[in-house]
Scaffold this motif. Sequence first.
Motif, PDB file in Angstrom:
ATOM      1  N   ILE A 164     -50.556 -15.536  45.713  1.00 37.39           N
ATOM      2  CA  ILE A 164     -49.453 -14.578  45.495  1.00 37.39           C
ATOM      3  C   ILE A 164     -49.260 -14.392  43.987  1.00 37.39           C
ATOM      4  CG2 ILE A 164     -46.997 -14.119  45.820  1.00 37.39           C
ATOM      5  CD1 ILE A 164     -47.142 -15.743  48.392  1.00 37.39           C
ATOM      6  N   SER A 165     -49.433 -13.155  43.549  1.00 36.37           N
ATOM      7  CA  SER A 165     -49.317 -12.836  42.125  1.00 36.37           C
ATOM      8  C   SER A 165     -47.872 -12.473  41.779  1.00 36.37           C
ATOM      9  CB  SER A 165     -50.251 -11.671  41.772  1.00 36.37           C
ATOM     10  OG  SER A 165     -50.100 -11.321  40.409  1.00 36.37           O
ATOM     11  N   LEU A 166     -47.358 -13.142  40.766  1.00 37.52           N
ATOM     12  CA  LEU A 166     -45.994 -12.871  40.301  1.00 37.52           C
ATOM     13  C   LEU A 166     -45.994 -12.656  38.785  1.00 37.52           C
ATOM     14  CD1 LEU A 166     -44.000 -15.617  42.272  1.00 37.52           C
ATOM     15  CD2 LEU A 166     -44.064 -13.160  42.756  1.00 37.52           C
ATOM     16  N   PRO A 167     -45.049 -11.862  38.288  1.00 33.59           N
ATOM     17  CA  PRO A 167     -44.938 -11.699  36.828  1.00 33.59           C
ATOM     18  C   PRO A 167     -44.336 -12.945  36.189  1.00 33.59           C
ATOM     19  CG  PRO A 167     -43.162 -10.526  37.920  1.00 33.59           C
ATOM     20  CD  PRO A 167     -44.057 -11.038  39.011  1.00 33.59           C
ATOM     21  N   HIS A 168     -44.583 -13.087  34.901  1.00 27.12           N
ATOM     22  CA  HIS A 168     -44.020 -14.214  34.153  1.00 27.12           C
ATOM     23  C   HIS A 168     -42.618 -13.833  33.683  1.00 27.12           C
ATOM     24  CE1 HIS A 168     -45.119 -17.721  31.214  1.00 27.12           C
ATOM     25  NE2 HIS A 168     -43.925 -17.883  31.779  1.00 27.12           N
ATOM     26  N   SER A 169     -41.723 -13.661  34.663  1.00 25.15           N
ATOM     27  CA  SER A 169     -40.360 -13.214  34.377  1.00 25.15           C
ATOM     28  C   SER A 169     -39.483 -13.542  35.564  1.00 25.15           C
ATOM     29  CB  SER A 169     -40.349 -11.701  34.101  1.00 25.15           C
ATOM     30  OG  SER A 169     -39.044 -11.172  34.218  1.00 25.15           O
ATOM     31  N   SER A 170     -38.315 -14.130  35.318  1.00 28.98           N
ATOM     32  CA  SER A 170     -37.400 -14.450  36.416  1.00 28.98           C
ATOM     33  C   SER A 170     -36.870 -13.183  37.068  1.00 28.98           C
ATOM     34  CB  SER A 170     -36.240 -15.311  35.893  1.00 28.98           C
ATOM     35  OG  SER A 170     -35.505 -14.630  34.880  1.00 28.98           O
ATOM     36  N   VAL A 171     -36.606 -12.151  36.286  1.00 36.49           N
ATOM     37  CA  VAL A 171     -36.123 -10.887  36.836  1.00 36.49           C
ATOM     38  C   VAL A 171     -37.211 -10.255  37.710  1.00 36.49           C
ATOM     39  CG1 VAL A 171     -35.342  -8.555  36.273  1.00 36.49           C
ATOM     40  CG2 VAL A 171     -34.531 -10.493  34.924  1.00 36.49           C
ATOM     41  N   GLY A 172     -38.446 -10.237  37.207  1.00 38.10           N
ATOM     42  CA  GLY A 172     -39.552  -9.654  37.976  1.00 38.10           C
ATOM     43  C   GLY A 172     -39.843 -10.433  39.246  1.00 38.10           C
ATOM     44  N   GLN A 173     -39.713 -11.728  39.193  1.00 35.17           N
ATOM     45  CA  GLN A 173     -39.951 -12.543  40.386  1.00 35.17           C
ATOM     46  C   GLN A 173     -38.857 -12.317  41.429  1.00 35.17           C
ATOM     47  OE1 GLN A 173     -40.389 -16.530  38.849  1.00 35.17           O
ATOM     48  NE2 GLN A 173     -42.414 -16.092  37.962  1.00 35.17           N
ATOM     49  N   GLY A 174     -37.633 -12.137  40.967  1.00 34.69           N
ATOM     50  CA  GLY A 174     -36.553 -11.841  41.912  1.00 34.69           C
ATOM     51  C   GLY A 174     -36.765 -10.511  42.599  1.00 34.69           C
ATOM     52  N   ALA A 175     -37.322  -9.528  41.857  1.00 34.80           N
ATOM     53  CA  ALA A 175     -37.552  -8.208  42.438  1.00 34.80           C
ATOM     54  C   ALA A 175     -38.766  -8.187  43.360  1.00 34.80           C
ATOM     55  CB  ALA A 175     -37.738  -7.188  41.316  1.00 34.80           C
ATOM     56  N   ALA A 176     -39.618  -9.209  43.308  1.00 33.49           N
ATOM     57  CA  ALA A 176     -40.841  -9.223  44.115  1.00 33.49           C
ATOM     58  C   ALA A 176     -40.598  -9.660  45.551  1.00 33.49           C
ATOM     59  CB  ALA A 176     -41.877 -10.149  43.475  1.00 33.49           C
ATOM     60  N   GLY A 177     -39.419 -10.231  45.826  1.00 32.54           N
ATOM     61  CA  GLY A 177     -39.155 -10.717  47.182  1.00 32.54           C
ATOM     62  C   GLY A 177     -37.994 -10.001  47.829  1.00 32.54           C
ATOM     63  N   THR A 178     -37.497 -10.604  48.916  1.00 29.61           N
ATOM     64  CA  THR A 178     -36.391 -10.041  49.697  1.00 29.61           C
ATOM     65  C   THR A 178     -35.219 -11.006  49.656  1.00 29.61           C
ATOM     66  OG1 THR A 178     -37.951  -8.953  51.193  1.00 29.61           O
ATOM     67  CG2 THR A 178     -35.690  -9.207  51.963  1.00 29.61           C
ATOM     68  N   ARG A 179     -34.033 -10.479  49.361  1.00 22.36           N
ATOM     69  CA  ARG A 179     -32.850 -11.329  49.346  1.00 22.36           C
ATOM     70  C   ARG A 179     -32.507 -11.783  50.759  1.00 22.36           C
ATOM     71  NH1 ARG A 179     -28.086  -9.638  45.124  1.00 22.36           N
ATOM     72  NH2 ARG A 179     -29.399  -9.044  43.346  1.00 22.36           N
ATOM     73  N   ILE A 180     -32.107 -13.034  50.844  1.00 16.01           N
ATOM     74  CA  ILE A 180     -31.670 -13.574  52.131  1.00 16.01           C
ATOM     75  C   ILE A 180     -30.342 -14.305  51.915  1.00 16.01           C
ATOM     76  CG2 ILE A 180     -34.015 -13.800  53.012  1.00 16.01           C
ATOM     77  CD1 ILE A 180     -33.831 -16.816  52.448  1.00 16.01           C
TER      78      ILE A 180
END
Length: 258
Positions: free
Chosen positions: A189-205
């Motif tokens: 799973i590829s994620l950006p090196h950013s907490s904001v970008g990682q939060g936007a890559a998933g779904t809130r639960i």
Amino acid sequence: MLRSGTALSPRGEPGTAPPKRSISRRRRGALANVVFMTLAGGLVATMAIPAYAFAPSSKETNFGATAATELTRSGAQTVEVAEQAATVSVARDGFTATTPEELAAAAAAKAAEARRIEVAAQMSSYAASYSGPSVAEYLANPSHPSFDLASVYGVASQYQGVPYVYGGATPAGFDCSGFVMYVYAQFGISLPHSSVGQGAAGTRIALADAQPGDLVIMDGHDGFYAGNGNILHAPYEGTAVRVQPLWTSSYYIVRLGI
């Protein structure tokens, strides 16, 4: 008998007549006195004229003060400015001064540059001490092709004790988002090196549905949810990857892969 040329004295007695030269002098003196008195009277009259001319009585209604006189009495002044004066521009001279804000900005920039050099040297040192797979290599060949949250949390737990390094994304040193990126790369799973970008890559639960392995997203920081209100993360410089209770309510949970 009186002789020719003989004059009477005041008592009627004959005497000697005054000389003609004395009579002439007396006449000239009397004439000079008359002239002097005439001139003196004219001079006095002349000096009195301005006083009478500029001191009219209150009964004379034809004489009035001019507008200029009234302005003078009131102390008002009039200043005339040439029309081109309105278009004259004021140029600043060549002297300049550094403001406190500019000094503070320069100091901050100098400190930031010093910090950048320090971090670069630190990362170079950690990179030289690590010879394992990188994020890019894991994405190209995941070590855990089967994805599940329990496995993600198990892999992340292995890195407790790795020092915090700003910009770090290997087991030689992690920052918060570098840690998350490196772990999830092992699952492809590829994620950006950013907490904001990682939060936007998933779904809130909902927090009630959170499981270890989900992401805890804060303002400028993130980590793995560790259960029971805890977080597994790379906190800040001078610390290492660890589990600790969540210290704030300002966060939300994100799940990847759904």
